[in-house]
Design an enzyme around this catalytic site. Structure first.
Site, PDB file in Angstrom:
ATOM      1  N   GLY A   1       2.695  -3.360   2.819  1.00 24.85           N
ATOM      2  CA  GLY A   1       3.623  -4.745   3.231  1.00 24.85           C
ATOM      3  C   GLY A   1       3.095  -5.604   3.925  1.00 24.85           C
ATOM      4  O   GLY A   1       1.536  -5.584   3.714  1.00 24.85           O
TER       5      GLY A   1
ATOM      6  N   ARG B   1      -5.208   1.355  -0.654  1.00 23.16           N
ATOM      7  CA  ARG B   1      -4.361   0.259  -0.758  1.00 23.16           C
ATOM      8  C   ARG B   1      -4.358  -0.857  -1.753  1.00 23.16           C
ATOM      9  O   ARG B   1      -5.589  -0.205  -2.634  1.00 23.16           O
ATOM     10  CB  ARG B   1      -5.922  -0.842   0.129  1.00 23.16           C
ATOM     11  CG  ARG B   1      -5.856  -2.346   0.893  1.00 23.16           C
ATOM     12  CD  ARG B   1      -7.588  -2.546   0.979  1.00 23.16           C
ATOM     13  NE  ARG B   1      -6.015  -3.829   2.071  1.00 23.16           N
ATOM     14  CZ  ARG B   1      -7.372  -5.023   2.269  1.00 23.16           C
ATOM     15  NH1 ARG B   1      -8.317  -4.715   1.827  1.00 23.16           N
ATOM     16  NH2 ARG B   1      -7.726  -6.322   2.202  1.00 23.16           N
ATOM     17  N   LEU B   2      -3.102  -2.040  -1.839  1.00 21.78           N
ATOM     18  CA  LEU B   2      -3.632  -2.748  -2.593  1.00 21.78           C
ATOM     19  C   LEU B   2      -4.142  -4.323  -2.144  1.00 21.78           C
ATOM     20  O   LEU B   2      -3.171  -4.480  -1.138  1.00 21.78           O
ATOM     21  CB  LEU B   2      -1.533  -3.143  -3.134  1.00 21.78           C
ATOM     22  CG  LEU B   2      -1.672  -4.225  -4.662  1.00 21.78           C
ATOM     23  CD1 LEU B   2      -3.209  -3.930  -5.721  1.00 21.78           C
ATOM     24  CD2 LEU B   2      -0.301  -3.417  -5.037  1.00 21.78           C
ATOM     25  N   ALA B   3      -5.354  -4.559  -2.382  1.00 28.59           N
ATOM     26  CA  ALA B   3      -5.384  -5.857  -1.257  1.00 28.59           C
ATOM     27  C   ALA B   3      -4.535  -6.937  -2.085  1.00 28.59           C
ATOM     28  O   ALA B   3      -4.698  -7.369  -2.598  1.00 28.59           O
ATOM     29  CB  ALA B   3      -6.787  -5.288  -2.178  1.00 28.59           C
TER      30      ALA B   3
ATOM     31  N   CYS C   1       0.235  -1.129   0.000  1.00 27.39           N
ATOM     32  CA  CYS C   1      -0.236   0.346   0.013  1.00 27.39           C
ATOM     33  C   CYS C   1       1.276   1.186  -0.257  1.00 27.39           C
ATOM     34  O   CYS C   1       2.060   0.540  -0.210  1.00 27.39           O
ATOM     35  CB  CYS C   1      -0.833   0.042   1.308  1.00 27.39           C
ATOM     36  SG  CYS C   1      -2.249  -1.634   1.563  1.00 27.39           S
TER      37      CYS C   1
ATOM     38  N   ASP D   1      -3.114  -9.483   8.217  1.00 26.14           N
ATOM     39  CA  ASP D   1      -1.994  -9.954   9.464  1.00 26.14           C
ATOM     40  C   ASP D   1      -1.622  -7.968   9.214  1.00 26.14           C
ATOM     41  O   ASP D   1      -0.918  -7.367   9.994  1.00 26.14           O
ATOM     42  CB  ASP D   1      -0.994  -9.318   7.985  1.00 26.14           C
ATOM     43  CG  ASP D   1      -0.401  -8.471   6.314  1.00 26.14           C
ATOM     44  OD1 ASP D   1      -1.770  -8.068   6.326  1.00 26.14           O
ATOM     45  OD2 ASP D   1       1.011  -8.176   6.524  1.00 26.14           O
TER      46      ASP D   1
ATOM     47  N   LEU E   1       9.957 -13.269 -10.826  1.00 26.30           N
ATOM     48  CA  LEU E   1      10.947 -12.470 -11.780  1.00 26.30           C
ATOM     49  C   LEU E   1      11.956 -13.511 -12.391  1.00 26.30           C
ATOM     50  O   LEU E   1      12.818 -14.073 -11.336  1.00 26.30           O
ATOM     51  CB  LEU E   1      10.884 -11.248 -11.530  1.00 26.30           C
ATOM     52  CG  LEU E   1      10.123 -10.614 -10.565  1.00 26.30           C
ATOM     53  CD1 LEU E   1      10.589  -8.921 -10.423  1.00 26.30           C
ATOM     54  CD2 LEU E   1       9.616 -10.436 -11.258  1.00 26.30           C
TER      55      LEU E   1
ATOM     56  N   SER F   1      11.332 -11.455  -5.854  1.00 23.41           N
ATOM     57  CA  SER F   1      12.111 -11.804  -6.767  1.00 23.41           C
ATOM     58  C   SER F   1      13.454 -11.848  -5.711  1.00 23.41           C
ATOM     59  O   SER F   1      13.312 -12.201  -4.975  1.00 23.41           O
ATOM     60  CB  SER F   1      12.042 -10.032  -7.464  1.00 23.41           C
ATOM     61  OG  SER F   1      13.467  -9.608  -7.364  1.00 23.41           O
TER      62      SER F   1
END
Length: 614
Positions: free
Chosen positions: A78, A50-52, A2, A102, A261, A377
């Site tokens: 994070g 937010r990135l869910a 996020c 989390d 990646l 990565s």
């Protein structure tokens, strides 16, 4: 993953400043395309994009808990990979959970353990907690500095954000860049706490900062320390293998599509092999992505850093694990497209001058984001296991400076400073800056009395890489990925692995006479022999002279502008000479200078900084 931001002001009523908080939060919309939220009280305002990733409906932020003495609110960017174990422990202590995220584990952990929650987290994170009970802000950054985190002190509090642009959106923050800010752009020393913008600072990795009416109080909760290594060779290899297996298993946890990646090198292939084995137990195939350039394999020319093209090794690894693989193949026009550069620069907030290596990473991540939301990565393996060539070059190791600056031409050698306007070059005094930072870096290293002279030196080298060099790469990876809403996880940065391998003697790290001996042997069960034996090859850069031709055309347009503020920074004569060079014979440092000039010009356009060069 996020974007977080906030404002604490003990002398103001921030309920009247919601519009400013919203502006700060919206600067990070790319970091969090799925949702936005705000928490506003008289003296504290927290913003979140937010990135869910985990518990898609339940992990909404800012997250709050009401107590009898006041509200405790959290904004968090994070992942905490041990959140399940912590949740079990907290439940046993009487905590009830309303979500599976989390984020709630971190918040409840703070309620239980206070600031000591930082010691219990395994993951990558930048978080801020407003504790209304004590009128106190607590900011915590992960141990290795995987997630970016900045703050700006004010007369009555502080501003903070995942990225500088969040604070620059607040009218209290002047967009001033002075000589101290500029130095780090032209030398890669990663000065601790550095920000390009005057009076803005990084929250240092492994650091917790509290802010109350008495001021700003930083505390280091984790740092690299020297410890005796008592395991033998076989035990050490087995321990590294067990740690990596556990780390990859944990970092595959997500409620969204995942991938790896894959460059065809030892590091990414090790992660790919371990991820494939774990997913196969659930009947899944690992998904992999690679970046390549039109004609690169067919026309590849070895250079001092790259002996072979990546593509054959990528194909071999993908075939071995049966991955669902995609090559993202780019051409010179895409790499030099000004619209791409104008997306990359705001993502990084600084004119890095590494051109196609930034633009290709951005385009790679944009392609991945169409199919996956989480990627694993291989960052930090070279710094941890000793993979770079300068680790093994006796001449470089004897130099009294950072080895990445001493090796060969160096990433910031004197030839690369030729682009600078003479007056600016004199005032920056880059040689003195490097010497000062190198002395500071050496002074930070703990040693054991039992170390030989050679082990003493290699501990210094490893420490500098893990506390300085890798942080530049982690920032780049975070900024480029989050610019398109992709979360990138870095298994080699797990602090348990870092602590263990850091304290492994150099003689054991190179026990077979090769670089990264421990990793080669720990991961060979999931690798083809060709990759287990492959020499280090850095992130690829296009060799197509068409890219240089495009740079020269862009530089010609800059020269035609006349009074551009660019020429306060860049030597006009140098740029004229670079434009006139044969693109087929151009030295790497000249090409890098062209990229730097174009980046600086674009940055000046986008940010309109006030330059104070006296």
């Amino acid at each position: 993953m996020c974007g977080i931001t906030g404002w604490v002001s003990f002398d103001a009523d921030l309920t009247r400043q919601r519009h400013v908080l919203d502006a700060m939060t919206e600067t990070m919309a790319c970091r969090g395309p799925d949702d936005r939220g705000a928490f506003v009280r008289t003296h504290a305002a927290l913003g979140h994009r937010r990135l869910a990733i985990i518990d898609l409906p339940g992990g909404v932020q800012p997250m709050t808990v009401s107590t009898t003495d006041g509200v405790v609110a959290l904004v968090y960017s994070g992942e905490t990979y041990n959140f399940r174990e912590l949740r079990t422990e907290l439940r046993a202590l009487g905590h009830a959970f309303r979500t599976d995220s989390d984020t709630e584990v971190v918040l409840r952990g703070y309620l239980q353990w206070g600031e000591r929650v930082a010691d219990r987290l395994n993951g990558m994170y930048a978080l801020a907690i407003w504790d209304e009970r004590a009128e106190r802000l607590v900011m915590i950054r992960d141990r290795l500095g995987i997630k970016p985190f900045y703050y700006f002190p004010t007369p009555d509090g502080v501003l903070f954000g995942s990225e500088p642009k969040a604070m620059l959106a607040n009218p209290l923050v002047p967009s001033v860049v002075d000589l101290d800010g500029l130095r780090e752009l032209f030398v890669l020393t990663k000065t601790p706490g550095w920000s390009l913008w005057r009076d803005m600072y990084e929250v240092l990795p492994g650091t917790l900062i509290t802010v109350d009416r008495n001021g700003i109080h930083p505390r280091t909760y984790w740092r690299l320390t020297a410890a005796e290594h008592t395991d033998g060779r076989d035990e050490t290899v087995a321990r590294v293998r067990d740690l990596l297996t556990d780390i990859v298993d944990r970092q595959l946890v997500a409620d969204v599509p995942r991938c790896v990646l894959l460059s065809g090198g030892l590091d990414s292939s090790s992660i790919t092999g371990l991820a494939a084995a774990r997913l196969a137990r659930d009947g899944e195939r690992v998904r992999t992505f690679s970046v390549d350039f039109v004609g690169q394999e067919r026309n590849f020319v070895p250079d001092p850093m790259r002996e072979t093209p990546d593509s054959p090794f990528v194909r071999e690894m993908a075939a071995l694990v049966g991955s669902v693989h995609r090559d993202v193949v780019l051409n010179p026009a895409e790499l030099s497209d000004l619209s791409v550069r104008r997306a990359v620069l705001p993502a990084r907030d600084i004119p890095t001058g590494i051109g196609d290596m930034d633009s290709s990473l951005y385009l790679l991540f944009a392609a991945i984001r169409a199919e996956s939301t989480v990627a694993l990565s291989g960052e930090s393996a070279d710094e941890l296991f000793g993979g770079y060539r300068w680790f093994h070059d006796e001449v470089t190791l004897k130099e009294d400076t950072f080895p990445w600056l001493a090796f060969g031409d160096g990433f910031a050698g004197r030839a690369r400073w030729g682009i600078l306007a003479p007056r600016l070059r004199e005032r920056l005094n880059l040689e003195a800056h490097i010497a000062e930072q190198y002395a500071h870096a050496r002074a930070e290293v703990d040693h054991l009395d039992s170390e030989t002279e050679a082990e003493h030196r290699m501990r210094e080298i490893c420490h500098m890489h893990l506390t300085r060099f890798v942080r530049m790469l982690l920032d780049r990876k975070d900024r480029m990925s989050m610019a398109v809403g992709l979360e990138v996880r870095v298994p080699f940065c797990d602090h348990r692995l870092v602590e263990y391998v850091y304290n492994t003697p150099w003689s054991l790290k190179t026990f077979d006479g090769r670089e990264k001996s421990l990793l080669r042997h720990a991961a060979k069960h999931v690798l083809p022999r060709s990759i287990a034996e492959r020499v280090k090859s850095p992130y690829p850069s296009t060799q197509d002279p068409g890219y240089v031709v495009n740079l020269q055309q862009l530089a010609k347009e800059l020269l035609a502008e006349g009074d551009s503020p660019l020429f306060e920074l860049v030597d006009r004569g140098w740029l004229r000479r670079a434009v006139a060079e044969d693109p087929f014979r151009m030295e790497d440092y000249t090409r890098a200078g062209l990229d730097r000039a174009i980046d600086l010009h674009t940055w000046l356009e986008l940010y309109s900084p006030e330059l104070r060069l006296d």
